[in-house]
Design an enzyme around this catalytic site. Structure first.
Site, PDB file in Angstrom:
ATOM      1  N   HIS A 183      -8.300  46.347 -30.072  1.00  0.00           N
ATOM      2  CA  HIS A 183      -9.383  47.191 -29.484  1.00  0.00           C
ATOM      3  C   HIS A 183     -10.611  46.133 -29.182  1.00  0.00           C
ATOM      4  CE1 HIS A 183      -7.889  51.052 -29.217  1.00  0.00           C
ATOM      5  NE2 HIS A 183      -7.431  51.052 -30.690  1.00  0.00           N
ATOM      6  N   GLU A 207      -2.646  43.368 -29.448  1.00  0.00           N
ATOM      7  CA  GLU A 207      -3.295  43.741 -28.254  1.00  0.00           C
ATOM      8  C   GLU A 207      -5.114  43.530 -28.283  1.00  0.00           C
ATOM      9  OE1 GLU A 207      -4.347  47.704 -25.297  1.00  0.00           O
ATOM     10  OE2 GLU A 207      -2.605  47.467 -26.356  1.00  0.00           O
ATOM     11  N   GLU A 233      -6.482  45.259 -19.888  1.00  0.00           N
ATOM     12  CA  GLU A 233      -6.947  46.553 -19.488  1.00  0.00           C
ATOM     13  C   GLU A 233      -8.554  46.325 -18.944  1.00  0.00           C
ATOM     14  OE1 GLU A 233      -8.250  49.506 -22.870  1.00  0.00           O
ATOM     15  OE2 GLU A 233      -6.887  48.158 -23.500  1.00  0.00           O
ATOM     16  N   ASP A 256      -4.403  47.766 -15.817  1.00  0.00           N
ATOM     17  CA  ASP A 256      -4.238  49.365 -15.883  1.00  0.00           C
ATOM     18  C   ASP A 256      -4.524  49.433 -14.299  1.00  0.00           C
ATOM     19  OD1 ASP A 256      -5.539  52.010 -15.642  1.00  0.00           O
ATOM     20  OD2 ASP A 256      -5.685  51.917 -17.687  1.00  0.00           O
ATOM     21  N   HIS A 283      -1.277  49.024 -18.725  1.00  0.00           N
ATOM     22  CA  HIS A 283      -1.801  49.889 -19.810  1.00  0.00           C
ATOM     23  C   HIS A 283      -1.826  51.321 -18.949  1.00  0.00           C
ATOM     24  CE1 HIS A 283      -6.152  51.412 -20.899  1.00  0.00           C
ATOM     25  NE2 HIS A 283      -5.479  51.030 -22.101  1.00  0.00           N
TER      26      HIS A 283
END
Length: 381
Positions: A183, A207, A233, A256, A283
């Site tokens: 994250h 990720e 993303e 995304d 994503h």
């Protein structure tokens, strides 16, 4: 041909923003402009474009995309590109429906018949992870993604690394694969240790091991580990993606579709990735329209690897998931880790417009709860 007669948007729970475009003949398409925590900003951008694009030819998708990008002067970024994504996806859906074909037929045709998928699981204790992973296995998934750690500051206890490894081992012991999402919360001193600790257990990927602002740090980390590095993303165009490809620090690109300018731009990003031998794994912790748009692009890309989808247990009990707002939710059936390609015209899903209009009447914009560290400091969400 047919001119755009109306562009509407609908704010919906849990945190989604749908777009509907209708032409003068009554043909319509659906898009998704969801940007978690920034709904009002995207709506403001859409308001400006509604005034501008009503009367444009709906089938001239690339012309409208380029008008949005090149005549705006100030461009790019999550808000602008999410609004553009909503319009772009809706225009592709409208055009393909008029022609009676899936969107992927207009993108060159499919190169596969089904798509490998994964879903999110939560839980900070191995017992919680096991329960959620088993639930995903019962749904048909063979792969999941989960938190690397609840939180890691600049220099935290090594026990946090141990807890992450134990969660990964729990999933692997069930015969499933798992990607580990940092994250962007983990700072470089801890990210190096965590990657090394995870490496013997072969996660699918790590990720956002660092925030995307730290290109040089990600590059340095990529040279210290054999684990595939995934991110994307928070990259909102092919120009954002380019330096990561050129530096050789990313193995799996995760654009995304609702944040990067829609189907048009994600297809271009996928082609760039192929040139650098980088896999595509979009994503998508979002709604059914965003996922359907991803599927249309995935179907056409030889470098597609795996697709994220939010089915069932991703959100709190009783709230909306992929099957909400749809008249044909059966298309999201997962079997042996795969979903079948959508075969209907356009996006291949049937939106329940009556439900969309009803639930959008009183929906408040979702606000990120944030993440507070043990000292009261604000950390990455």
């Amino acid at each position: 041909m047919g001119k755009i007669a109306s562009i509407e948007y609908f704010r919906l729970p849990p945190r989604w923003l749908f777009v509907k475009i209708t032409d003068e003949a009554g043909n319509f398409g659906w898009g998704e402009a969801s940007l978690e925590g920034h709904t009002q900003a995207v709506e403001g951008c859409l308001d400006a474009w509604i005034e501008r694009y009503v009367g444009f030819e709906a089938e001239e998708i690339e012309h409208i995309w380029q008008m949005s990008w090149r005549t705006s002067f100030y461009r790019g970024g999550p808000v602008f590109m999410s609004a553009l994504a909503g319009i772009d996806i809706a225009l592709w859906d409208l055009k393909a429906k008029k022609l009676g074909v899936p969107i992927y037929q207009l993108l060159g045709g499919k190169v596969r018949d089904k798509l490998k998928v994964y879903a999110w699981i939560g839980g900070d204790r191995p017992s919680d992870v096991k329960t959620q992973a088993l639930a995903r296995k019962d749904q048909g998934f063979h792969s999941v993604k989960m938190n690397g750690t609840e939180d890691l500051g600049w220099l935290d206890s090594p026990t946090a690394l141990h807890d992450c490894v134990e969660r990964l081992k729990t999933v692997k012991n069930l015969g499933m694969d798992a990607g580990i999402d940092f994250h962007g919360r983990v700072h470089k001193p801890m990210a190096k240790q965590l990657a090394k600790a995870l490496e013997p257990h072969y996660p699918l990927f790590i990720e956002e091991p660092l925030l995307s602002e730290h290109l040089e740090g990600i590059k340095a980390l990529s040279q210290l580990t054999s684990i595939p590095i995934a991110l994307g993303e928070r990259l909102h165009s092919r120009w954002d993606v380019r330096p990561f490809l050129e530096s050789g620090c990313v193995d799996i690109l995760q654009p995304d579709v609702s944040h990067c300018g829609g189907i048009s731009e994600m297809k271009r990003i996928a082609a760039m990735c192929e040139a650098y031998d980088v896999a595509l794994a979009p994503h998508c912790p979002l709604g059914p329209i965003a996922l359907a748009a991803c599927v249309q692009v995935d179907a056409t890309c030889s470098n597609f690897a795996i697709q994220e989808m939010s089915l069932g247990i991703h959100y709190n009990a009783g709230s909306q998931d992929l099957t909400s707002y749809m008249k044909n939710p059966e298309v999201w059936s997962v079997k042996d880790g795969y979903i079948e390609l959508l075969k209907g015209p356009g996006l291949g899903i049937e939106v329940d417009e009556e439900m969309v209009r009803e639930l959008s009447k009183n929906t408040k914009a979702w606000v990120s709860p944030g993440f507070i560290g043990p000292g009261g400091e604000i950390r990455e969400w």
